[in-house]
Scaffold this active site. Structure first.
Site, PDB file in Angstrom:
ATOM      1  CB  THR A  49      -0.928  -0.001   1.217  1.00  0.00           C
ATOM      2  OG1 THR A  49      -1.726  -1.189   1.182  1.00  0.00           O
ATOM      3  CG2 THR A  49      -1.823   1.218   1.237  1.00  0.00           C
ATOM      4  CE1 TYR A 139       1.910  -8.607   2.431  1.00  0.00           C
ATOM      5  CE2 TYR A 139       3.444  -6.797   2.157  1.00  0.00           C
ATOM      6  CZ  TYR A 139       2.206  -7.364   1.919  1.00  0.00           C
ATOM      7  OH  TYR A 139       1.278  -6.676   1.173  1.00  0.00           O
ATOM      8  CE  LYS A 169       0.160  -6.686   5.312  1.00  0.00           C
ATOM      9  NZ  LYS A 169      -0.423  -7.167   4.035  1.00  0.00           N
ATOM     10  CB  THR A 171      -1.556 -10.553   1.854  1.00  0.00           C
ATOM     11  OG1 THR A 171      -1.315  -9.715   2.991  1.00  0.00           O
ATOM     12  CG2 THR A 171      -2.453  -9.801   0.881  1.00  0.00           C
ATOM     13  N   GLY A 194      -4.811 -10.368   5.829  1.00  0.00           N
ATOM     14  CA  GLY A 194      -4.452  -9.280   4.941  1.00  0.00           C
ATOM     15  C   GLY A 194      -5.361  -9.017   3.757  1.00  0.00           C
ATOM     16  CG  ASP A 196      -8.686  -4.554   3.341  1.00  0.00           C
ATOM     17  OD1 ASP A 196      -7.754  -5.235   3.789  1.00  0.00           O
ATOM     18  OD2 ASP A 196      -8.571  -3.349   3.095  1.00  0.00           O
ATOM     19  CD  GLU A 197     -10.521  -8.467  -1.050  1.00  0.00           C
ATOM     20  OE1 GLU A 197     -10.011  -8.669  -2.168  1.00  0.00           O
ATOM     21  OE2 GLU A 197     -10.006  -7.755  -0.169  1.00  0.00           O
ATOM     22  CB  ILE A 211      -2.300  -5.668   7.954  1.00  0.00           C
ATOM     23  CG1 ILE A 211      -1.661  -5.899   9.323  1.00  0.00           C
ATOM     24  CG2 ILE A 211      -1.579  -4.523   7.221  1.00  0.00           C
ATOM     25  CD1 ILE A 211      -0.221  -6.401   9.261  1.00  0.00           C
ATOM     26  CB  SER A 213      -5.325  -0.903   1.200  1.00  0.00           C
ATOM     27  OG  SER A 213      -4.190  -1.665   0.881  1.00  0.00           O
TER      28      SER A 213
END
Length: 305
Positions: A49, A139, A169, A171, A194, A196-197, A211, A213
């Site tokens: 991000t 990450y 992390k 993602t 990681g 969001d949706e 975590i 954006s």
């Protein structure tokens, strides 16, 4: 190392750039106050991000310093130090420790792909060793690094060979793998979600920290998702998560991070646009983005919760 697990929403912060492409770090304090006021409980700096990979190492140091200083110990600040040069990443980790960051994190080198968990351990041990007094979070973002290693094997081996390996992390979209990481070695690691949706799915799988954006612009919405989940109100939680998905889909119609910076501008935070190879939105695209956000109730509901 006296480390505490990350909980709640950790905003993956943006890096403010001017029209000339140079850092505008005077914008950072205002953004930090906005984020803390919206309810985030940590900051993740210079990640995907924050365009960490598009900044020079000196710019990354300055950005890290700006966020650590502005936050002033109120919430944890994690500095992402991944680099194609492992030696450079180690130096960035050392700098993060020197300036008082709370943790460091790193992607793996991505030009020369990491093919095995053993090699990934070698790389991350070298990087994490630059900040031996700080917790280290690997990450895991295979869609961008292109390294499809066995993450469970990496964490198992890393536990033996990286003294300050504290967490991950995560993602990716494999909730079953995420859940296994959470349970690994009697829940030894702090595994932070990681995507969001898919926050609600992660919560159902055991996540206690995330975590992301879009926490920069809609943290109250996600906090309501967490609240509904904890209250056992699945109908409300699903409805709120769907609102987040609609918002993310609207943003994803355009180059995502450039669109996010445009939204920050709409909200009064001038962070410029993204550096190449990410392109800026055109004036017409920015208008269309606003229209799509209005359609999903962003300005009238999501951002004003």
């Amino acid at each position: 190392m006296n480390a505490q697990r990350l909980t709640g929403l950790i905003a993956a912060t943006y890096t403010p750039l001017g029209a000339d492409g140079q850092l505008r770090l005077q914008q950072v304090p205002q953004m930090v106050e906005h984020l803390l006021g919206s309810g985030v409980s940590g900051l993740y700096v210079c990640g995907s991000t924050g365009e960490g990979m598009s900044l020079t190492s000196e710019e990354r140091r300055k950005t890290a310093e700006a966020y650590v200083h502005a936050t002033d110990g109120r919430v944890p600040v994690i500095i992402q130090v991944g680099h194609n040069s492992v030696a450079e990443a180690r130096q960035l980790a050392a700098h993060a420790q020197e300036i008082g960051a709370d943790a460091v994190s790193a992607t793996c080198p991505s030009y020369f792909k990491i093919q095995t968990a053993e090699l990934l351990v070698d790389c991350m041990r070298e990087i994490a060793g630059g900040a031996p007094d700080l917790p280290f979070y690997y990450y895991h973002i295979p869609a961008l690094t292109g390294s499809a290693i066995d993450i469970l094997r990496f964490m198992t081996l890393g536990a033996q060979q990286i003294p300050n390996l504290f967490g991950l992390k995560y993602t990716d979209t494999k909730l079953h793998e995420f859940q296994q990481c959470l349970q690994l070695e009697n829940q030894r690691f702090d595994v932070v979600w990681g995507c969001d949706e898919m926050l609600l799915g992660a919560l159902a799988s055991g996540s206690t920290g995330a975590i992301g954006s879009t926490y920069n612009i809609a943290a109250p919405l996600y906090l309501q998702i967490i609240e509904a989940f904890e209250a056992g109100d699945w109908v409300e939680a699903r409805a709120l998560q769907n609102q987040a998905i609609e918002m993310i889909n609207a943003i994803g119609t355009f180059p995502f991070h450039s669109a996010m910076k445009a939204i920050l501008g709409m909200l009064g935070y001038d962070f410029g646009t993204c550096r190449l190879p990410q392109r800026a939105l055109s004036a017409d695209e920015t208008i269309r983005l606003r229209q799509l956000l209005e359609k999903v109730g962003f300005f009238e509901g999501i951002v004003t919760r």
